[in-house]
Motif scaffolding. Structure first.
Motif, PDB file in Angstrom:
ATOM      1  N   LEU A  89       0.848  -1.190   0.000  1.00 13.28           N
ATOM      2  CA  LEU A  89       0.000   0.000   0.000  1.00 13.28           C
ATOM      3  C   LEU A  89       0.888   1.246   0.000  1.00 13.28           C
ATOM      4  O   LEU A  89       1.932   1.266   0.657  1.00 13.28           O
ATOM      5  CB  LEU A  89      -0.892   0.013   1.243  1.00 13.28           C
ATOM      6  CG  LEU A  89      -1.922  -1.100   1.331  1.00 13.28           C
ATOM      7  CD1 LEU A  89      -2.609  -1.079   2.689  1.00 13.28           C
ATOM      8  CD2 LEU A  89      -2.944  -0.949   0.210  1.00 13.28           C
ATOM      9  N   PRO A  90       0.484   2.295  -0.719  1.00  9.04           N
ATOM     10  CA  PRO A  90       1.267   3.530  -0.701  1.00  9.04           C
ATOM     11  C   PRO A  90       1.260   4.178   0.685  1.00  9.04           C
ATOM     12  O   PRO A  90       0.261   4.117   1.411  1.00  9.04           O
ATOM     13  CB  PRO A  90       0.544   4.429  -1.710  1.00  9.04           C
ATOM     14  CG  PRO A  90      -0.270   3.505  -2.545  1.00  9.04           C
ATOM     15  CD  PRO A  90      -0.637   2.348  -1.651  1.00  9.04           C
ATOM     16  N   VAL A  91       2.397   4.771   1.041  1.00  4.79           N
ATOM     17  CA  VAL A  91       2.535   5.509   2.295  1.00  4.79           C
ATOM     18  C   VAL A  91       3.114   6.888   1.971  1.00  4.79           C
ATOM     19  O   VAL A  91       3.726   7.098   0.920  1.00  4.79           O
ATOM     20  CB  VAL A  91       3.438   4.770   3.315  1.00  4.79           C
ATOM     21  CG1 VAL A  91       2.828   3.420   3.695  1.00  4.79           C
ATOM     22  CG2 VAL A  91       4.845   4.595   2.770  1.00  4.79           C
ATOM     23  N   LEU A  92       2.933   7.838   2.885  1.00  4.14           N
ATOM     24  CA  LEU A  92       3.449   9.182   2.684  1.00  4.14           C
ATOM     25  C   LEU A  92       4.966   9.187   2.848  1.00  4.14           C
ATOM     26  O   LEU A  92       5.491   8.698   3.847  1.00  4.14           O
ATOM     27  CB  LEU A  92       2.808  10.143   3.696  1.00  4.14           C
ATOM     28  CG  LEU A  92       3.168  11.616   3.520  1.00  4.14           C
ATOM     29  CD1 LEU A  92       2.671  12.149   2.177  1.00  4.14           C
ATOM     30  CD2 LEU A  92       2.565  12.433   4.662  1.00  4.14           C
ATOM     31  N   VAL A  93       5.667   9.714   1.859  1.00  8.29           N
ATOM     32  CA  VAL A  93       7.121   9.844   1.899  1.00  8.29           C
ATOM     33  C   VAL A  93       7.493  11.283   1.557  1.00  8.29           C
ATOM     34  O   VAL A  93       6.720  12.003   0.939  1.00  8.29           O
ATOM     35  CB  VAL A  93       7.821   8.866   0.923  1.00  8.29           C
ATOM     36  CG1 VAL A  93       7.607   7.424   1.344  1.00  8.29           C
ATOM     37  CG2 VAL A  93       7.358   9.079  -0.500  1.00  8.29           C
ATOM     38  N   ARG A  94       8.703  11.681   1.988  1.00  5.23           N
ATOM     39  CA  ARG A  94       9.173  13.021   1.629  1.00  5.23           C
ATOM     40  C   ARG A  94      10.632  12.936   1.232  1.00  5.23           C
ATOM     41  O   ARG A  94      11.366  12.043   1.662  1.00  5.23           O
ATOM     42  CB  ARG A  94       8.913  13.997   2.765  1.00  5.23           C
ATOM     43  CG  ARG A  94      10.008  14.209   3.698  1.00  5.23           C
ATOM     44  CD  ARG A  94       9.694  15.208   4.758  1.00  5.23           C
ATOM     45  NE  ARG A  94      10.609  14.899   5.849  1.00  5.23           N
ATOM     46  CZ  ARG A  94      10.749  15.616   6.908  1.00  5.23           C
ATOM     47  NH1 ARG A  94      10.019  16.684   7.090  1.00  5.23           N
ATOM     48  NH2 ARG A  94      11.614  15.274   7.831  1.00  5.23           N
ATOM     49  N   TRP A  95      11.039  13.889   0.401  1.00  5.10           N
ATOM     50  CA  TRP A  95      12.392  13.913  -0.116  1.00  5.10           C
ATOM     51  C   TRP A  95      12.718  15.330  -0.594  1.00  5.10           C
ATOM     52  O   TRP A  95      11.828  16.150  -0.782  1.00  5.10           O
ATOM     53  CB  TRP A  95      12.554  12.919  -1.271  1.00  5.10           C
ATOM     54  CG  TRP A  95      11.750  13.298  -2.481  1.00  5.10           C
ATOM     55  CD1 TRP A  95      12.176  14.034  -3.555  1.00  5.10           C
ATOM     56  CD2 TRP A  95      10.372  13.004  -2.741  1.00  5.10           C
ATOM     57  NE1 TRP A  95      11.166  14.203  -4.465  1.00  5.10           N
ATOM     58  CE2 TRP A  95      10.032  13.575  -3.985  1.00  5.10           C
ATOM     59  CE3 TRP A  95       9.392  12.299  -2.046  1.00  5.10           C
ATOM     60  CZ2 TRP A  95       8.763  13.467  -4.542  1.00  5.10           C
ATOM     61  CZ3 TRP A  95       8.126  12.205  -2.598  1.00  5.10           C
ATOM     62  CH2 TRP A  95       7.824  12.783  -3.833  1.00  5.10           C
ATOM     63  N   PHE A  96      14.007  15.560  -0.796  1.00  3.64           N
ATOM     64  CA  PHE A  96      14.473  16.799  -1.400  1.00  3.64           C
ATOM     65  C   PHE A  96      14.571  16.628  -2.902  1.00  3.64           C
ATOM     66  O   PHE A  96      14.937  15.562  -3.392  1.00  3.64           O
ATOM     67  CB  PHE A  96      15.881  17.157  -0.907  1.00  3.64           C
ATOM     68  CG  PHE A  96      15.949  17.783   0.436  1.00  3.64           C
ATOM     69  CD1 PHE A  96      15.461  19.062   0.662  1.00  3.64           C
ATOM     70  CD2 PHE A  96      16.539  17.116   1.490  1.00  3.64           C
ATOM     71  CE1 PHE A  96      15.549  19.656   1.907  1.00  3.64           C
ATOM     72  CE2 PHE A  96      16.655  17.698   2.740  1.00  3.64           C
ATOM     73  CZ  PHE A  96      16.146  18.976   2.950  1.00  3.64           C
ATOM     74  N   ALA A 181      16.136  14.491   5.536  1.00  2.00           N
ATOM     75  CA  ALA A 181      15.286  13.901   4.496  1.00  2.00           C
ATOM     76  C   ALA A 181      16.182  13.283   3.444  1.00  2.00           C
ATOM     77  O   ALA A 181      17.333  13.696   3.253  1.00  2.00           O
ATOM     78  CB  ALA A 181      14.378  14.951   3.873  1.00  2.00           C
ATOM     79  N   ASN A 182      15.648  12.277   2.757  1.00  7.19           N
ATOM     80  CA  ASN A 182      16.324  11.708   1.601  1.00  7.19           C
ATOM     81  C   ASN A 182      16.272  12.727   0.470  1.00  7.19           C
ATOM     82  O   ASN A 182      15.536  13.717   0.542  1.00  7.19           O
ATOM     83  CB  ASN A 182      15.648  10.408   1.175  1.00  7.19           C
ATOM     84  CG  ASN A 182      15.874   9.299   2.176  1.00  7.19           C
ATOM     85  OD1 ASN A 182      16.936   9.189   2.772  1.00  7.19           O
ATOM     86  ND2 ASN A 182      14.872   8.461   2.359  1.00  7.19           N
ATOM     87  N   TRP A 183      16.995  12.471  -0.573  1.00  5.05           N
ATOM     88  CA  TRP A 183      16.973  13.351  -1.743  1.00  5.05           C
ATOM     89  C   TRP A 183      16.885  12.500  -2.994  1.00  5.05           C
ATOM     90  O   TRP A 183      17.176  11.300  -2.968  1.00  5.05           O
ATOM     91  CB  TRP A 183      18.209  14.243  -1.769  1.00  5.05           C
ATOM     92  CG  TRP A 183      19.499  13.487  -1.940  1.00  5.05           C
ATOM     93  CD1 TRP A 183      20.174  12.793  -0.977  1.00  5.05           C
ATOM     94  CD2 TRP A 183      20.229  13.301  -3.140  1.00  5.05           C
ATOM     95  NE1 TRP A 183      21.284  12.204  -1.503  1.00  5.05           N
ATOM     96  CE2 TRP A 183      21.349  12.511  -2.838  1.00  5.05           C
ATOM     97  CE3 TRP A 183      20.056  13.747  -4.452  1.00  5.05           C
ATOM     98  CZ2 TRP A 183      22.276  12.143  -3.789  1.00  5.05           C
ATOM     99  CZ3 TRP A 183      20.989  13.374  -5.409  1.00  5.05           C
ATOM    100  CH2 TRP A 183      22.087  12.582  -5.072  1.00  5.05           C
ATOM    101  N   ARG A 184      16.452  13.104  -4.042  1.00  6.25           N
ATOM    102  CA  ARG A 184      16.339  12.419  -5.330  1.00  6.25           C
ATOM    103  C   ARG A 184      17.032  13.256  -6.387  1.00  6.25           C
ATOM    104  O   ARG A 184      16.983  14.475  -6.362  1.00  6.25           O
ATOM    105  CB  ARG A 184      14.883  12.212  -5.728  1.00  6.25           C
ATOM    106  CG  ARG A 184      14.162  11.294  -4.761  1.00  6.25           C
ATOM    107  CD  ARG A 184      12.766  11.041  -5.169  1.00  6.25           C
ATOM    108  NE  ARG A 184      12.117  10.180  -4.192  1.00  6.25           N
ATOM    109  CZ  ARG A 184      10.862   9.798  -4.260  1.00  6.25           C
ATOM    110  NH1 ARG A 184      10.104  10.225  -5.248  1.00  6.25           N
ATOM    111  NH2 ARG A 184      10.365   9.029  -3.343  1.00  6.25           N
TER     112      ARG A 184
END
Length: 185
Positions: A89-96, A181-184
């Motif tokens: 199931l999709p979950v809320l994620v955050r990234w730069f 936060a992670n980054w992409r």
């Protein structure tokens, strides 16, 4: 002791389309060969008895996975609902987006033993399987993301490992991920 790269880790660490925030300069096969040919500088206990962390000096140009959140970069944070696989199931994620992390000093391979992987539906022909990798400046584990801890507590059916939630570890995780936060790329 033999280590293999699980398909779950392969698709995340070595995606078909190369990204700047994944393992660089080597193939999945070369990564697996390196883990088997070079002893780690440290072996750390993971969050459960079936989990070990093999710390290796970074031999690639892979960049750190987490970046501190500052007033100067806060506006570059993004978020969305995502699933790691089609079954989850999709979950809320955050990234730069739009930041560059420094080159990591260490690659920390996250290993599960063969028995745990079998419980989760992954059969391997090795003693250990890589399920992930941390890219860090220090030879230690970054706190597991809070949502990963919750998913693990939900059980194998929801993409986790079935390990109950450790409230103190969860609080430490929230403290870290509230300021990083992670980054992409």
């Amino acid at each position: 002791m033999r280590i293999v790269l699980t398909e779950f880790a392969r698709t995340r660490l070595f995606p078909r389309e190369s990204r700047r925030n994944t393992i660089r300069d080597i193939t999945a096969k070369q990564f697996e060969a390196h883990l088997n040919a070079h002893p780690p500088v440290a072996v750390l206990d993971g969050y459960a008895p079936f989990c070990k962390l093999h710390v290796h000096r970074n031999w690639t140009s892979t960049r750190c996975m987490a970046v501190p959140i500052t007033d100067a970069n806060r506006h570059l944070l993004r978020s969305d609902y995502e699933a790691r696989t089609r079954e989850e199931l999709p979950v809320l994620v955050r990234w730069f987006e739009g930041v560059d992390a420094p080159v990591a000093e260490y690659l920390v391979a996250i290993l599960y033993d063969r028995a745990q992987l079998a419980r989760e539906g992954t059969v391997i022909d090795a003693d250990w399987g890589v399920v992930g990798c941390l890219y860090t400046m220090t030879p230690e584990e970054l706190p597991m993301a809070p949502i990963t801890m919750l998913r693990n507590a939900l059980g194998v059916e929801e993409g986790g490992s079935g390990v109950p939630l450790d409230r103190d570890a969860y609080r430490r995780s929230v403290a870290f991920w509230s300021t990083h936060a992670n980054w992409r790329g």
